[in-house]
Motif scaffolding. Structure first.
Motif, PDB file in Angstrom:
ATOM      1  N   UNK A   9      57.877  21.634  30.339  1.00  0.00           N
ATOM      2  CA  UNK A   9      57.133  20.410  30.652  1.00  0.00           C
ATOM      3  C   UNK A   9      57.709  19.712  31.875  1.00  0.00           C
ATOM      4  N   UNK A  10      58.989  19.473  31.905  1.00  0.00           N
ATOM      5  CA  UNK A  10      59.599  18.753  33.029  1.00  0.00           C
ATOM      6  C   UNK A  10      59.432  19.492  34.353  1.00  0.00           C
ATOM      7  N   UNK A  11      59.740  20.791  34.433  1.00  0.00           N
ATOM      8  CA  UNK A  11      59.514  21.467  35.711  1.00  0.00           C
ATOM      9  C   UNK A  11      58.046  21.460  36.138  1.00  0.00           C
ATOM     10  N   UNK A  16      53.858  19.564  39.708  1.00  0.00           N
ATOM     11  CA  UNK A  16      52.558  18.896  39.818  1.00  0.00           C
ATOM     12  C   UNK A  16      52.633  17.712  40.771  1.00  0.00           C
ATOM     13  N   UNK A  17      53.705  16.954  40.689  1.00  0.00           N
ATOM     14  CA  UNK A  17      53.857  15.814  41.598  1.00  0.00           C
ATOM     15  C   UNK A  17      53.952  16.290  43.044  1.00  0.00           C
ATOM     16  N   UNK A  40      46.032  20.377  35.913  1.00  0.00           N
ATOM     17  CA  UNK A  40      46.293  21.793  35.683  1.00  0.00           C
ATOM     18  C   UNK A  40      47.784  22.054  35.513  1.00  0.00           C
ATOM     19  N   UNK A  41      48.580  21.525  36.435  1.00  0.00           N
ATOM     20  CA  UNK A  41      50.016  21.772  36.366  1.00  0.00           C
ATOM     21  C   UNK A  41      50.679  21.055  35.196  1.00  0.00           C
ATOM     22  N   UNK A  42      50.221  19.873  34.852  1.00  0.00           N
ATOM     23  CA  UNK A  42      50.873  19.102  33.790  1.00  0.00           C
ATOM     24  C   UNK A  42      50.385  19.522  32.405  1.00  0.00           C
ATOM     25  N   UNK A  43      49.094  19.823  32.266  1.00  0.00           N
ATOM     26  CA  UNK A  43      48.539  20.084  30.946  1.00  0.00           C
ATOM     27  C   UNK A  43      48.416  21.534  30.553  1.00  0.00           C
ATOM     28  N   UNK A  44      48.160  22.423  31.510  1.00  0.00           N
ATOM     29  CA  UNK A  44      47.874  23.809  31.171  1.00  0.00           C
ATOM     30  C   UNK A  44      49.076  24.723  31.396  1.00  0.00           C
ATOM     31  N   UNK A  45      49.761  24.563  32.504  1.00  0.00           N
ATOM     32  CA  UNK A  45      50.850  25.473  32.859  1.00  0.00           C
ATOM     33  C   UNK A  45      51.989  25.464  31.838  1.00  0.00           C
ATOM     34  N   UNK A  46      52.482  24.306  31.371  1.00  0.00           N
ATOM     35  CA  UNK A  46      53.587  24.370  30.394  1.00  0.00           C
ATOM     36  C   UNK A  46      53.192  25.039  29.084  1.00  0.00           C
TER      37      UNK A  46
END
Length: 82
Positions: A9-11, A16-17, A40-46
């Protein structure tokens, strides 16, 4: 999935930022496209990385009985399992 036990989540939030700032500064992308990249990066990738690479999950920790259930009258607090 999106929990404190997920190590990705953190990475993903940091990437995403950076992707949002890059899309803002380097392209002429609309706000909707930039927010889509962020989501996409915050919700799906992790979640996807956690499933593919087998990261930690908070569901695994619930198998062990808690101290409250052992010390009480044998009835566990069912409101915590919801």
């Amino acid at each position: 999935m999106l929990s404190p036990g997920n190590p990705y989540v953190l990475p993903s939030v940091l990437v995403a930022a950076g992707a949002y700032l890059a899309a803002t500064l380097l392209t002429d992308a609309s706000l909707l496209v930039r927010i889509g990249i962020l989501a996409l990066f915050v919700g799906v990738v992790p979640i996807a990385l956690n499933r593919l690479l087998g990261g930690g999950s908070t569901d695994d920790r619930r198998d062990e009985p808690t101290e409250e259930a052992e010390q009480g009258d044998g009835v566990a607090d069912e409101s915590r399992e919801a």
